[in-house]
Design a protein around this motif. Structure first.
Motif, short mmCIF file in Angstrom:
data_model
loop_
_atom_site.label_atom_id
_atom_site.label_comp_id
_atom_site.label_asym_id
_atom_site.label_seq_id
_atom_site.Cartn_x
_atom_site.Cartn_y
_atom_site.Cartn_z
N SER A 18 1.36 2.89 -5.82
CA SER A 18 -0.39 1.80 -5.37
C SER A 18 -1.01 2.29 -6.49
N LEU B 202 6.08 -0.84 -2.63
CA LEU B 202 4.56 -0.45 -2.29
C LEU B 202 4.80 0.02 -0.89
N THR C 37 5.27 3.68 -0.66
CA THR C 37 3.53 4.56 -0.40
C THR C 37 2.75 4.28 0.37
N LYS C 38 2.89 2.72 1.40
CA LYS C 38 2.14 3.02 2.06
C LYS C 38 2.15 3.36 3.02
N ASN D 121 -6.50 3.69 -0.83
CA ASN D 121 -5.50 2.90 -1.64
C ASN D 121 -4.16 1.86 -0.47
N GLN E 113 -5.51 -1.13 -0.70
CA GLN E 113 -5.63 -1.72 -2.32
C GLN E 113 -3.98 -2.33 -1.55
N ILE E 114 -3.12 -1.71 -1.33
CA ILE E 114 -2.14 -1.92 -1.23
C ILE E 114 -1.84 -3.07 0.19
#
Length: 176
Positions: A114, A132, A135-136, A158, A161-162
């Motif tokens: 991110s 991504l 990360t999410k 975040n 944003q992702i």
């Protein structure tokens, strides 16, 4: 060679650790040349692959390439290698694709994908979707475990944003 360059990226902190003898200077020159060649090769493999490029730097590179307006130092491997050696250009693989920043990354991009979303130096590749999404999932797991309030706000931001970035990826592919 690429793996060696990747893992030695912090070598700038070890200046003159071996001394200044002629052999060491020759070794440094050879190392600098190999590092520049590896970065130039990685960049040209990317540029010649015809993969869709996303992210701020990725879109800029693709647009310049499509218009035939790449900077002179990116038109062939030798020019790119010389630009890398002079510190004018860099290309390093990352979790999401690549990075063209000549400065060291201070955004934590080596750990969480991110960090690259809003970076002007990020090149996202098709495989970046998986990084991504992982990360999410990490952020969601941290929230489920009861992260502290300040961290919760950051993780939630975040995740949003992702999600926005992944949606733009989907929309840009539908337009094409």
């Amino acid at each position: 060679m690429t793996i060696t360059v990747y893992y030695s990226d912090s070598n700038s902190r070890a200046i003159n650790v071996l001394g200044d003898e002629t052999e060491i200077k020759a070794l440094r020159a050879e190392w600098s040349d190999a590092k520049a060649r590896a970065e130039a090769d990685s960049f040209f493999i990317l540029l010649e692959s015809e993969q869709p490029l996303e992210g701020i730097a990725g879109k800029r590179l693709k647009a310049q390439k499509d218009r035939g307006e790449l900077p002179k130092f990116l038109k062939n491997r030798e020019h790119t290698k010389q630009a890398v050696k002079k510190g004018k250009f860099r290309y390093r693989p990352t979790l999401v694709g690549g990075c063209v920043s000549v400065a060291a990354c201070n955004k934590g991009a080596g750990v969480l994908a991110s960090a690259c979303i809003s970076c002007e130096n990020a090149v996202f590749l098709p495989g970046s979707r998986a990084a991504l999404e992982q990360t999410k999932e990490f952020y969601e797991a941290q929230l489920a475990e009861g992260a502290p309030k300040r961290a919760r706000q950051e993780y939630e931001a975040n995740i949003k944003q992702i999600d926005r970035f992944l949606q733009r990826l989907i929309e840009s592919k539908e337009v094409i």
